[in-house]
Scaffold this motif. Structure first.
Motif, PDB file in Angstrom:
ATOM      1  N   ARG A  74      32.313 -19.277  -8.385  1.00 49.77           N
ATOM      2  CA  ARG A  74      32.421 -18.178  -9.351  1.00 49.77           C
ATOM      3  C   ARG A  74      32.054 -16.890  -8.622  1.00 49.77           C
ATOM      4  O   ARG A  74      31.020 -16.823  -7.942  1.00 49.77           O
ATOM      5  CB  ARG A  74      31.464 -18.383 -10.511  1.00 49.77           C
ATOM      6  CG  ARG A  74      31.508 -17.224 -11.491  1.00 49.77           C
ATOM      7  CD  ARG A  74      30.494 -17.345 -12.582  1.00 49.77           C
ATOM      8  NE  ARG A  74      30.692 -16.281 -13.559  1.00 49.77           N
ATOM      9  CZ  ARG A  74      29.858 -16.030 -14.542  1.00 49.77           C
ATOM     10  NH1 ARG A  74      28.758 -16.775 -14.697  1.00 49.77           N
ATOM     11  NH2 ARG A  74      30.093 -15.040 -15.387  1.00 49.77           N
ATOM     12  N   ILE A  75      32.884 -15.868  -8.788  1.00 52.89           N
ATOM     13  CA  ILE A  75      32.638 -14.565  -8.181  1.00 52.89           C
ATOM     14  C   ILE A  75      32.633 -13.543  -9.313  1.00 52.89           C
ATOM     15  O   ILE A  75      33.618 -13.428 -10.051  1.00 52.89           O
ATOM     16  CB  ILE A  75      33.755 -14.184  -7.182  1.00 52.89           C
ATOM     17  CG1 ILE A  75      33.975 -15.296  -6.161  1.00 52.89           C
ATOM     18  CG2 ILE A  75      33.442 -12.850  -6.518  1.00 52.89           C
ATOM     19  CD1 ILE A  75      35.277 -15.183  -5.391  1.00 52.89           C
ATOM     20  N   GLU A  84      28.231 -11.136  -7.121  1.00 54.79           N
ATOM     21  CA  GLU A  84      27.419 -12.352  -7.107  1.00 54.79           C
ATOM     22  C   GLU A  84      28.333 -13.556  -7.047  1.00 54.79           C
ATOM     23  O   GLU A  84      29.380 -13.578  -7.694  1.00 54.79           O
ATOM     24  CB  GLU A  84      26.549 -12.442  -8.360  1.00 54.79           C
ATOM     25  CG  GLU A  84      25.662 -13.684  -8.381  1.00 54.79           C
ATOM     26  CD  GLU A  84      24.767 -13.748  -9.597  1.00 54.79           C
ATOM     27  OE1 GLU A  84      23.551 -13.568  -9.430  1.00 54.79           O
ATOM     28  OE2 GLU A  84      25.294 -13.955 -10.713  1.00 54.79           O
ATOM     29  N   PHE A  85      27.933 -14.540  -6.249  1.00 55.66           N
ATOM     30  CA  PHE A  85      28.640 -15.806  -6.313  1.00 55.66           C
ATOM     31  C   PHE A  85      27.690 -16.865  -6.844  1.00 55.66           C
ATOM     32  O   PHE A  85      26.487 -16.807  -6.654  1.00 55.66           O
ATOM     33  CB  PHE A  85      29.277 -16.202  -4.975  1.00 55.66           C
ATOM     34  CG  PHE A  85      28.341 -16.748  -3.938  1.00 55.66           C
ATOM     35  CD1 PHE A  85      27.971 -18.083  -3.941  1.00 55.66           C
ATOM     36  CD2 PHE A  85      27.857 -15.931  -2.926  1.00 55.66           C
ATOM     37  CE1 PHE A  85      27.128 -18.591  -2.967  1.00 55.66           C
ATOM     38  CE2 PHE A  85      27.014 -16.431  -1.957  1.00 55.66           C
ATOM     39  CZ  PHE A  85      26.651 -17.766  -1.976  1.00 55.66           C
ATOM     40  N   GLY A  86      28.275 -17.844  -7.533  1.00 55.17           N
ATOM     41  CA  GLY A  86      27.500 -18.935  -8.105  1.00 55.17           C
ATOM     42  C   GLY A  86      28.413 -20.108  -8.372  1.00 55.17           C
ATOM     43  O   GLY A  86      29.615 -20.056  -8.118  1.00 55.17           O
ATOM     44  N   GLU A 108      32.572 -13.073  -0.503  1.00 54.93           N
ATOM     45  CA  GLU A 108      32.111 -11.837   0.124  1.00 54.93           C
ATOM     46  C   GLU A 108      33.268 -10.874   0.360  1.00 54.93           C
ATOM     47  O   GLU A 108      33.173  -9.675   0.048  1.00 54.93           O
ATOM     48  CB  GLU A 108      31.425 -12.151   1.458  1.00 54.93           C
ATOM     49  CG  GLU A 108      30.117 -12.891   1.306  1.00 54.93           C
ATOM     50  CD  GLU A 108      29.548 -13.411   2.611  1.00 54.93           C
ATOM     51  OE1 GLU A 108      28.426 -13.945   2.571  1.00 54.93           O
ATOM     52  OE2 GLU A 108      30.218 -13.308   3.671  1.00 54.93           O
ATOM     53  N   ARG A 109      34.372 -11.387   0.899  1.00 54.60           N
ATOM     54  CA  ARG A 109      35.536 -10.547   1.177  1.00 54.60           C
ATOM     55  C   ARG A 109      36.100  -9.959  -0.119  1.00 54.60           C
ATOM     56  O   ARG A 109      36.417  -8.777  -0.199  1.00 54.60           O
ATOM     57  CB  ARG A 109      36.600 -11.368   1.918  1.00 54.60           C
ATOM     58  CG  ARG A 109      37.804 -10.565   2.372  1.00 54.60           C
ATOM     59  CD  ARG A 109      38.734 -11.348   3.286  1.00 54.60           C
ATOM     60  NE  ARG A 109      39.194 -12.609   2.727  1.00 54.60           N
ATOM     61  CZ  ARG A 109      38.773 -13.818   3.122  1.00 54.60           C
ATOM     62  NH1 ARG A 109      37.879 -13.943   4.084  1.00 54.60           N
ATOM     63  NH2 ARG A 109      39.254 -14.912   2.566  1.00 54.60           N
ATOM     64  N   THR A 110      36.200 -10.793  -1.159  1.00 57.85           N
ATOM     65  CA  THR A 110      36.701 -10.328  -2.448  1.00 57.85           C
ATOM     66  C   THR A 110      35.811  -9.224  -3.001  1.00 57.85           C
ATOM     67  O   THR A 110      36.308  -8.192  -3.488  1.00 57.85           O
ATOM     68  CB  THR A 110      36.786 -11.508  -3.439  1.00 57.85           C
ATOM     69  OG1 THR A 110      37.689 -12.480  -2.900  1.00 57.85           O
ATOM     70  CG2 THR A 110      37.260 -11.066  -4.806  1.00 57.85           C
ATOM     71  N   SER A 111      34.511  -9.406  -2.927  1.00 59.67           N
ATOM     72  CA  SER A 111      33.573  -8.401  -3.439  1.00 59.67           C
ATOM     73  C   SER A 111      33.660  -7.111  -2.613  1.00 59.67           C
ATOM     74  O   SER A 111      33.635  -6.013  -3.171  1.00 59.67           O
ATOM     75  CB  SER A 111      32.150  -8.954  -3.443  1.00 59.67           C
ATOM     76  OG  SER A 111      32.057 -10.005  -4.379  1.00 59.67           O
ATOM     77  N   ARG A 112      33.765  -7.236  -1.304  1.00 61.87           N
ATOM     78  CA  ARG A 112      33.908  -6.067  -0.433  1.00 61.87           C
ATOM     79  C   ARG A 112      35.189  -5.303  -0.785  1.00 61.87           C
ATOM     80  O   ARG A 112      35.182  -4.076  -0.895  1.00 61.87           O
ATOM     81  CB  ARG A 112      33.924  -6.508   1.033  1.00 61.87           C
ATOM     82  CG  ARG A 112      33.778  -5.378   2.032  1.00 61.87           C
ATOM     83  CD  ARG A 112      33.740  -5.864   3.487  1.00 61.87           C
ATOM     84  NE  ARG A 112      32.687  -6.834   3.751  1.00 61.87           N
ATOM     85  CZ  ARG A 112      32.882  -8.133   4.002  1.00 61.87           C
ATOM     86  NH1 ARG A 112      34.078  -8.654   4.064  1.00 61.87           N
ATOM     87  NH2 ARG A 112      31.852  -8.933   4.240  1.00 61.87           N
ATOM     88  N   GLU A 113      36.290  -6.031  -0.992  1.00 57.10           N
ATOM     89  CA  GLU A 113      37.560  -5.401  -1.353  1.00 57.10           C
ATOM     90  C   GLU A 113      37.480  -4.698  -2.706  1.00 57.10           C
ATOM     91  O   GLU A 113      38.223  -3.763  -2.968  1.00 57.10           O
ATOM     92  CB  GLU A 113      38.686  -6.432  -1.363  1.00 57.10           C
ATOM     93  CG  GLU A 113      39.057  -6.911   0.035  1.00 57.10           C
ATOM     94  CD  GLU A 113      39.968  -8.138   0.029  1.00 57.10           C
ATOM     95  OE1 GLU A 113      40.293  -8.683  -1.058  1.00 57.10           O
ATOM     96  OE2 GLU A 113      40.344  -8.566   1.140  1.00 57.10           O
TER      97      GLU A 113
END
Length: 180
Positions: A74-75, A84-86, A108-113
């Motif tokens: 989950r992102i 946050e990922f879980g 991480e990449r998705t959140s950075r994007e």
């Protein structure tokens, strides 16, 4: 062995009952082992309804190996530029091939994007005894760049969960800088 392929599921995927059941059962299977002895009653980590809701919100990514779903995460976006990922789950039949690592990298990449500067995760651990899965994660997360930033308060942050614990637990919040 083929390459691990990861995708964020489109909201429409929530209508695929087979897909929802696979994700739900995988997460529950992994968490049954990862949190054994921590909960008062054998309880599921998630439900099909919750998975449908999270897919609809665009928060579930799956990992496939040779077309088979072998992991999920989950992102989500939190306040203050934090992702946050879980619900990180890697199929135990494929342990050691990097599914968890690749799911974390994808999150991480998705959140950075999405323009987020920090990645967060929470780790629930028993206070009075050592759980092998939790010990592994507590040493693995720092190796992949996470640092423990604080302890949470279960009673305040998750008042519905605290009474369900079979043993006193703490949970710790870890962060990783996504801008470095």
């Amino acid at each position: 062995m083929g390459a691990i392929e990861i995708e964020l599921l489109p909201a429409s995927s929530g209508a695929d009952e087979t897909l929802v059941e696979r994700i739900t059962s995988l997460v529950n299977e992994v968490y049954t082992v990862a949190e054994e002895g921590m909960w008062a009653e054998r309880s599921a980590r998630t439900t099909a309804d919750e998975v449908v809701e999270l897919i609809g919100a665009g928060e579930i990514a799956v990992a496939r190996l040779n077309g088979e779903i072998v992991g999920s995460v989950r992102i989500q976006r939190l306040e203050g530029g934090v992702g946050e990922f879980g619900m990180l789950a890697a199929d135990p039949r494929h342990r050691g091939v990097g599914i968890g690592r690749e799911l974390v990298r994808f999150a991480e990449r998705t959140s950075r994007e999405r323009g987020l500067a920090t990645m967060q995760l929470e780790l629930l651990v028993p206070r009075e005894w050592s759980h092998p899965s939790k010990e592994f994660l507590a040493s693995w997360y720092p190796r992949i760049g996470y640092r423990r930033v604080r302890a949470g308060n279960l009673d305040e942050d998750y008042p519905g969960l605290a009474p369900l614990l079979a043993t006193p637990c703490d949970y710790f919040i870890y962060h990783k800088d996504l801008t470095a």
